[in-house]
Design a protein around this motif. Structure first.
Motif: not given
Ligand code: PHE
Length: 361
Positions: A152, A266-267, A309, A311, A324
């Motif tokens: 990303n 990462v998010e 993340h 994506k 996840s």
């Protein structure tokens, strides 16, 4: 005077004894000594054979001959025994001499030592294996696709500049090869997710490269990256794993804290710190404020972390609705410096033997 048969036999006996003594003087080892024993006083030895002639002697002659025979045999046995001891002593002295040679310091070639970074890597992999992680590796020359795009970090993203990348020409010298020296260990996340299906628990360790070169940065340094992908994986699992890791690595109970931060892959993202394991303590076990490592803050910054993340999962054909994951990464060199109280990063990479010799195997 009439010569008696026993005189002849006794003479032959004495002659054998002399032959024996002469031969014995030439013997220097245990095997030859044994052969000599067989040759003279063995069952079919020359001296033993003379004993057989006793039967042919007149009864009154037998006693004198018998005494002479026993005397010669005993003498031969005593000589054999003496020589046996002398050979053993010589052998022991020779062995001792050899042993002395081996320990002579100036004849030994220098033995290397384990580099503090290698030592730290080994310790890290031991701890993470115990925590259930596979240790995996990836290439140093990496595709931009894995080092950036799939993480990303698109082409126009400022993070590409932030990571001061070394670009690499292609095999035929092409300048548009899209190859780079990996700027972090995160492309190993991508390779792992493309190569295996969840559940995934890996750490990737190794050399990474950025154009930085100043007293606190080196163009070549080392990172470790952890990745966990499974169903229902949460930030709480991440924090617990980091907590378990620092506790196992420093062999003491240390708190871990996460601070919000940004990394494109990462998010939410975070930086993580651990409670300082180096603070001096007073007699009651309370931490004293003047710690050279954490400067009294009681926290040591370690690295970045966060939930993978969506994506990034999608780019690796993993459905973010089903799975996840979390990831973390930190510098191994800094860890080695903390562990061994090394104050200058450059010392790790200069290859100065005076420094490296201080870390014996
Ligand atoms: N790859 C990041 C870096 O080099 C560290 C990181 C890894 C951050 C994983 C978050 C998650 O700075």
């Amino acid at each position: 005077m009439l010569r008696r048969v026993s005189d002849d036999v006794t003479e032959a006996l004495r002659a054998e004894q002399q032959r024996f003594e002469a031969a014995l003087a030439e013997v220097n080892d245990a095997d030859a000594l044994y052969e000599l024993q067989v040759q003279f006083i063995g069952k079919k030895g020359s001296v033993s054979k003379l004993r057989g002639r006793m039967g042919k002697l007149a009864p009154e002659e037998r006693k004198a001959f018998g005494m002479a025979f026993n005397e010669v045999k005993k003498a031969i046995e005593a000589s054999l025994e003496g020589k046996h001891r002398a050979i053993k002593t010589l052998q022991r002295e020779a062995d001792l001499g050899r042993f002395e040679d081996l320990t002579m310091a100036d004849t030994m070639s220098p033995v290397g030592s384990i580099h503090p970074v290698t030592r730290t890597r080994r310790q890290l992999s031991r701890v993470f294996r115990k925590l259930g992680f596979d240790v995996v590796d990836g290439p140093h020359v990496e595709h931009e696709l894995y080092n950036f795009d799939k993480l990303n970090i698109p082409a126009d993203h400022p993070a590409r500049d932030m990571q001061d990348t070394f670009f690499v020409n292609g095999p035929a010298g092409e300048t548009d090869s899209n190859l780079v020296l990996r700027t972090h260990t995160s492309p190993v996340q991508i390779r792992t997710m493309l190569g295996r299906k969840p559940p995934i628990r890996i750490v990737a360790m190794g050399t990474v490269f950025r154009k930085d070169d100043d007293p606190t940065h080196s163009p070549m340094f080392h990172q470790i990256e952890g990745l966990c992908v499974d169903e229902h994986v949460t930030m709480a699992d991440l924090k617990t794993t980091l907590y378990r890791f620092v506790g196992a690595f420093f062999e003491t109970d240390l708190k871990v804290r996460l601070r919000p931060s940004f990394f494109p892959f990462v998010e939410p993202g975070a930086e993580f710190d651990m409670e300082c394991p180096f603070c001096p303590k007073d007699d009651a076990g309370a931490k004293l404020p003047d710690c050279g490592v954490c400067k009294g803050s009681q926290w040591v910054e370690l690295g970045g972390a966060g939930m993978v993340h969506p994506k990034v999962l999608q780019a690796c054909d993993i459905d973010p609705q089903e799975h996840s994951g979390w990831a973390f990464g930190f510098g191994i060199d800094r860890m080695a410096m903390l562990l061994h109280e090394i104050t200058k990063l450059g010392l790790l990479f200069d290859g100065d033997a005076r420094f490296l010799e201080q870390f014996p195997c």
